[in-house]
Design a protein around this motif. Sequence first.
Motif, PDB file in Angstrom:
ATOM      1  N   SER A  84       0.837  -1.199   0.000  1.00 42.38           N
ATOM      2  CA  SER A  84       0.000   0.000   0.000  1.00 42.38           C
ATOM      3  C   SER A  84       0.872   1.249   0.000  1.00 42.38           C
ATOM      4  O   SER A  84       2.086   1.193   0.256  1.00 42.38           O
ATOM      5  N   TYR A  85       0.248   2.362  -0.263  1.00 41.91           N
ATOM      6  CA  TYR A  85       0.916   3.672  -0.233  1.00 41.91           C
ATOM      7  C   TYR A  85       1.523   3.930   1.146  1.00 41.91           C
ATOM      8  O   TYR A  85       2.684   4.326   1.260  1.00 41.91           O
ATOM      9  N   LEU A  86       0.733   3.698   2.196  1.00 44.48           N
ATOM     10  CA  LEU A  86       1.206   4.026   3.543  1.00 44.48           C
ATOM     11  C   LEU A  86       2.315   3.098   4.013  1.00 44.48           C
ATOM     12  O   LEU A  86       3.223   3.528   4.728  1.00 44.48           O
ATOM     13  N   LEU A  87       2.265   1.830   3.620  1.00 48.94           N
ATOM     14  CA  LEU A  87       3.353   0.920   3.976  1.00 48.94           C
ATOM     15  C   LEU A  87       4.642   1.345   3.279  1.00 48.94           C
ATOM     16  O   LEU A  87       5.719   1.357   3.893  1.00 48.94           O
ATOM     17  N   ALA A  88       4.551   1.698   2.000  1.00 48.68           N
ATOM     18  CA  ALA A  88       5.735   2.169   1.281  1.00 48.68           C
ATOM     19  C   ALA A  88       6.301   3.432   1.924  1.00 48.68           C
ATOM     20  O   ALA A  88       7.526   3.588   2.066  1.00 48.68           O
ATOM     21  N   LYS A  89       5.421   4.327   2.337  1.00 47.87           N
ATOM     22  CA  LYS A  89       5.872   5.559   2.986  1.00 47.87           C
ATOM     23  C   LYS A  89       6.579   5.261   4.308  1.00 47.87           C
ATOM     24  O   LYS A  89       7.638   5.831   4.615  1.00 47.87           O
ATOM     25  N   ALA A  90       6.018   4.329   5.077  1.00 47.31           N
ATOM     26  CA  ALA A  90       6.638   3.948   6.341  1.00 47.31           C
ATOM     27  C   ALA A  90       8.007   3.310   6.107  1.00 47.31           C
ATOM     28  O   ALA A  90       8.965   3.550   6.853  1.00 47.31           O
ATOM     29  N   PHE A  91       8.099   2.497   5.062  1.00 43.50           N
ATOM     30  CA  PHE A  91       9.378   1.865   4.730  1.00 43.50           C
ATOM     31  C   PHE A  91      10.402   2.923   4.337  1.00 43.50           C
ATOM     32  O   PHE A  91      11.577   2.856   4.730  1.00 43.50           O
ATOM     33  N   HIS A  92       9.975   3.908   3.583  1.00 40.00           N
ATOM     34  CA  HIS A  92      10.875   5.000   3.187  1.00 40.00           C
ATOM     35  C   HIS A  92      11.386   5.748   4.425  1.00 40.00           C
ATOM     36  O   HIS A  92      12.575   6.102   4.514  1.00 40.00           O
ATOM     37  N   GLN A  93      10.505   5.962   5.373  1.00 39.24           N
ATOM     38  CA  GLN A  93      10.926   6.630   6.604  1.00 39.24           C
ATOM     39  C   GLN A  93      11.976   5.809   7.347  1.00 39.24           C
ATOM     40  O   GLN A  93      12.921   6.358   7.922  1.00 39.24           O
ATOM     41  N   ALA A  94      11.826   4.481   7.327  1.00 38.04           N
ATOM     42  CA  ALA A  94      12.820   3.615   7.962  1.00 38.04           C
ATOM     43  C   ALA A  94      14.153   3.678   7.210  1.00 38.04           C
ATOM     44  O   ALA A  94      15.226   3.670   7.829  1.00 38.04           O
ATOM     45  N   ILE A  95      14.091   3.751   5.876  1.00 34.37           N
ATOM     46  CA  ILE A  95      15.309   3.858   5.079  1.00 34.37           C
ATOM     47  C   ILE A  95      16.057   5.143   5.421  1.00 34.37           C
ATOM     48  O   ILE A  95      17.298   5.153   5.541  1.00 34.37           O
ATOM     49  N   LYS A  96      15.312   6.222   5.597  1.00 33.09           N
ATOM     50  CA  LYS A  96      15.934   7.517   5.882  1.00 33.09           C
ATOM     51  C   LYS A  96      16.703   7.516   7.197  1.00 33.09           C
ATOM     52  O   LYS A  96      17.601   8.344   7.401  1.00 33.09           O
TER      53      LYS A  96
END
Length: 321
Positions: A85-97
């Motif tokens: 989902s959009y929100l899961l991808a966004k959360a993953f991006h935040q973890a990458i950062k």
Amino acid sequence: MARITLLTRLGGLVVVFCSLLSLPVFAATVASSESYPVRLTKVADNVYSAIGETQPPTYENGGHNNNLTFIIGSEGVLVVNGGDSYLLAKAFHQAIKKKTDLPILWVVNENGQGHAFLGNSYWSQQGVAIIAHKDAAHEIAQHGRAVLNRMLTRNKDKGEGTFVAPPTETFAELKRISLGDTDVEVISFGAAHSPGDISVWLPKQSILIVGDMAFHQRLLGVFPDTNTAGWIASFERMAALKPAVVIPGHGEPTTLAEITIWTLDYLKFLRAEVATILENDGDLDEAYKIDQSAYSQLDVFDELAAKNAGRIYQEMEAEFF
């Protein structure tokens, strides 16, 4: 008298207000990326995975039942799997950062299943190039809307913002990508679990993000369009790389020996059992009764074991005739 009435009303308001404070606080009906606590597993200094549950997708796990992996190079980051989902991808991006401030250059969809591509909706808005096998891109074009609707029915508010964003680039056999000091090969070994299955190879580190070609903590699934004979041949081509570390599509990072036991050997076992049934003019009911207890400790065994046997019977019945 009026003063007493006013005080009584004020007292009642205080009681109501205090009662409201004592009620449990519920989450808002609209989810956010905070609904997806992403925990990273370090595989190497520049490779991390968010290991999903080895269970079917649910509202509670938000569809995070596969692995999301990223590779850090000197010039940028490559992500394997868009997320469900959009929100899961966004959360993953935040973890990458939290691990790097380098830009995301590529997202690789390991196949055409929802948890591989629905998060493209987020990544596309970040201007990231999205790559998939041509067969996976075809699956997304043909079935993406239906996959999205099923996810939204299950995920409800956690699916907010998600739409079908197709890959921006496709390939057939091999795609080489440079992240500066890290070379990446996106490889199709051939038919496997589902159309367009691919793997991501880091030759210098001998790390293979093998995707849904290999399973070890949950039972693999045989779909109506799965080619198990082709899967065996593809697995053997993949194994020729002799990776030191394997990151499967589901479950913890592991070894080639481990995925061989629970993927290749399982496929060969079921096909041999079904071949015996067919040679003796047995029927589909006998396939459903194949003793698969040696694999019963694997997650989703109860949901998939009998289906796998039945679908392999149907596949091999066509081969026999």
